[in-house]
Design a protein around this motif. Sequence first.
Motif, PDB file in Angstrom:
ATOM      1  N   ALA A  77      -2.253  -4.010   3.307  1.00 36.87           N
ATOM      2  CA  ALA A  77      -3.246  -3.059   2.787  1.00 36.87           C
ATOM      3  C   ALA A  77      -2.782  -1.610   2.841  1.00 36.87           C
ATOM      4  CB  ALA A  77      -4.538  -3.200   3.591  1.00 36.87           C
ATOM      5  N   ARG A  78      -1.697  -1.329   3.550  1.00 34.86           N
ATOM      6  CA  ARG A  78      -1.357   0.060   3.878  1.00 34.86           C
ATOM      7  C   ARG A  78      -1.161   0.945   2.643  1.00 34.86           C
ATOM      8  NH1 ARG A  78      -0.052   2.424   8.333  1.00 34.86           N
ATOM      9  NH2 ARG A  78       0.256   0.450   9.458  1.00 34.86           N
ATOM     10  N   ALA A  79      -0.549   0.430   1.608  1.00 37.59           N
ATOM     11  CA  ALA A  79      -0.250   1.272   0.445  1.00 37.59           C
ATOM     12  C   ALA A  79      -1.514   1.806  -0.207  1.00 37.59           C
ATOM     13  CB  ALA A  79       0.581   0.490  -0.566  1.00 37.59           C
ATOM     14  N   LYS A  80      -2.543   0.966  -0.299  1.00 39.81           N
ATOM     15  CA  LYS A  80      -3.783   1.380  -0.957  1.00 39.81           C
ATOM     16  C   LYS A  80      -4.810   1.934   0.020  1.00 39.81           C
ATOM     17  CE  LYS A  80      -3.714  -1.632  -5.027  1.00 39.81           C
ATOM     18  NZ  LYS A  80      -4.477  -2.681  -5.782  1.00 39.81           N
ATOM     19  N   PHE A  81      -4.820   1.392   1.242  1.00 40.90           N
ATOM     20  CA  PHE A  81      -5.874   1.745   2.194  1.00 40.90           C
ATOM     21  C   PHE A  81      -5.265   2.073   3.562  1.00 40.90           C
ATOM     22  CE2 PHE A  81      -7.656  -1.490  -0.748  1.00 40.90           C
ATOM     23  CZ  PHE A  81      -8.566  -0.673  -1.425  1.00 40.90           C
ATOM     24  N   PRO A  82      -4.575   3.189   3.678  1.00 42.55           N
ATOM     25  CA  PRO A  82      -3.903   3.507   4.943  1.00 42.55           C
ATOM     26  C   PRO A  82      -4.854   3.675   6.118  1.00 42.55           C
ATOM     27  CG  PRO A  82      -3.877   5.394   3.442  1.00 42.55           C
ATOM     28  CD  PRO A  82      -4.340   4.214   2.642  1.00 42.55           C
ATOM     29  N   GLY A  83      -6.050   4.211   5.863  1.00 45.18           N
ATOM     30  CA  GLY A  83      -7.008   4.358   6.952  1.00 45.18           C
ATOM     31  C   GLY A  83      -7.477   3.017   7.480  1.00 45.18           C
ATOM     32  N   TYR A  84      -7.720   2.099   6.583  1.00 52.03           N
ATOM     33  CA  TYR A  84      -8.105   0.732   6.970  1.00 52.03           C
ATOM     34  C   TYR A  84      -6.977   0.076   7.771  1.00 52.03           C
ATOM     35  CZ  TYR A  84      -8.749  -4.334   6.137  1.00 52.03           C
ATOM     36  OH  TYR A  84      -8.856  -5.692   6.261  1.00 52.03           O
ATOM     37  N   ALA A  85      -5.743   0.249   7.315  1.00 54.76           N
ATOM     38  CA  ALA A  85      -4.612  -0.353   8.011  1.00 54.76           C
ATOM     39  C   ALA A  85      -4.517   0.151   9.456  1.00 54.76           C
ATOM     40  CB  ALA A  85      -3.318  -0.052   7.260  1.00 54.76           C
ATOM     41  N   GLU A  86      -4.630   1.447   9.644  1.00 56.26           N
ATOM     42  CA  GLU A  86      -4.553   1.999  10.997  1.00 56.26           C
ATOM     43  C   GLU A  86      -5.725   1.546  11.855  1.00 56.26           C
ATOM     44  OE1 GLU A  86      -2.010   3.556  12.402  1.00 56.26           O
ATOM     45  OE2 GLU A  86      -0.992   3.115  10.509  1.00 56.26           O
ATOM     46  N   HIS A  87      -6.891   1.448  11.236  1.00 57.16           N
ATOM     47  CA  HIS A  87      -8.075   0.984  11.963  1.00 57.16           C
ATOM     48  C   HIS A  87      -7.876  -0.448  12.454  1.00 57.16           C
ATOM     49  CE1 HIS A  87     -12.785   0.772  11.939  1.00 57.16           C
ATOM     50  NE2 HIS A  87     -12.276   0.694  13.148  1.00 57.16           N
ATOM     51  N   LEU A 128      -5.097  -2.022  13.081  1.00 58.19           N
ATOM     52  CA  LEU A 128      -4.111  -2.054  14.165  1.00 58.19           C
ATOM     53  C   LEU A 128      -4.706  -1.567  15.487  1.00 58.19           C
ATOM     54  CD1 LEU A 128      -0.924  -0.758  12.316  1.00 58.19           C
ATOM     55  CD2 LEU A 128      -1.456  -3.112  12.988  1.00 58.19           C
ATOM     56  N   ALA A 129      -5.527  -0.533  15.415  1.00 56.01           N
ATOM     57  CA  ALA A 129      -6.164  -0.027  16.629  1.00 56.01           C
ATOM     58  C   ALA A 129      -7.122  -1.057  17.215  1.00 56.01           C
ATOM     59  CB  ALA A 129      -6.897   1.281  16.330  1.00 56.01           C
ATOM     60  N   LEU A 130      -7.871  -1.736  16.345  1.00 56.88           N
ATOM     61  CA  LEU A 130      -8.772  -2.777  16.816  1.00 56.88           C
ATOM     62  C   LEU A 130      -7.987  -3.911  17.473  1.00 56.88           C
ATOM     63  CD1 LEU A 130     -11.234  -2.931  13.785  1.00 56.88           C
ATOM     64  CD2 LEU A 130     -11.752  -2.043  16.065  1.00 56.88           C
ATOM     65  N   ARG A 131      -6.891  -4.301  16.854  1.00 54.63           N
ATOM     66  CA  ARG A 131      -6.053  -5.367  17.429  1.00 54.63           C
ATOM     67  C   ARG A 131      -5.530  -4.974  18.804  1.00 54.63           C
ATOM     68  NH1 ARG A 131      -0.152  -5.739  15.185  1.00 54.63           N
ATOM     69  NH2 ARG A 131      -0.154  -3.839  16.449  1.00 54.63           N
TER      70      ARG A 131
END
Length: 359
Positions: A241-251, A253-256
């Motif tokens: 998802a990182r290319a389109k939704f970088p904020g979602y991707a970081e979120h 990873l933080a949740l994990r």
Amino acid sequence: MALHVRGVLLPDDEVRDLWLVGDRVTFEPVPGAETVVDGGFVLPGLVDAHCHIGIARGGAPITSLDQARELAHVDRDAGVLAIRDAGSPYPYPELDDEPDLPRLARAGRHVAPPKRYLRDIGVEVGAAEVAAAVAAQARAGNGWVKLVGDWIDRGVGDLAPAWDADTLTAAVRAAHDAGVRAAVHTFSESAVEIMVRAGVDSVEHGTGLSLDLIDEMARQGTALVPTMINIATFGGIAEQARAKFPGYAEHMLALRDGFPEVVRAAHEAGVPIYVGTDAGGGIDHGLAAEEMLLLHERAGMAPLDVLAAASWGARDWLGFPGLVEGGLADLTVYPEDPRRDLRVVRAPSRTILRGRVIR
């Protein structure tokens, strides 16, 4: 013929004799019973409390009862003798009492927001239709409804609640009015707060839980089914998802990364925790033992507590009595003490389901 079992019965930690007469347990001797277990450590059959035998590998709905049977057999052969199917796009009430399948607690289809969940899996409805959809899916299951509490909102670029707080709260109320319990899929902080305060019966995944919500869950008796195997896949989800939704991707990873401490805090606070793999779709069946090991190794749960979460505790929660007088004749046997080395749960030496020797 009645069966005779002798071994160290857990959690009692005593060498006991028990007899299986049909599908029931008794501690009263039965003359002529066949001894099928003489030694080892005996547990009520394991439970996968978040499983999907209605979803094929890769995420598509199954298309036949034979496919459901095949997936259930994989779990059974790993020692899982009771399953809570946490949402199935394929109805299979015919399998509820099939003698060589695990006992089944079932939700109907997931109740999900339009175009914000896995394709073809849920019943997708707008806010005005949620309560009616919950009532319909309550009738399709046998005691549970599955709600999708959040998913990625592409307009926001991150996780967001499936509907507004009033609608989500009304969905829980509709499930209870229909006489069933409500389970909610939730990853995000905002959705899980709404659902816990709404009185949902079980939180599935629950990566966004805070300490305040954990305390509220403990007070209410709300269960957590962490599905740590599923959470371990968040890295791959984030990279896609990182290319389109970088904020979602970081979120994600933080949740994990924070999740083991979330589960540890929930356990220490007294939240009921049960073993669930989220098998179906992206997770293989037959991995309950691996989920148990993650709860021990990553979340710090003691082996006896993990065994309770996978066996007698989970069975009581789902209404499948364990190895008590008049209880159900489901058991798994291990050659060594799983409290000393939890890895032995990977290989049961004997499995008996509904009073019949399976292995």
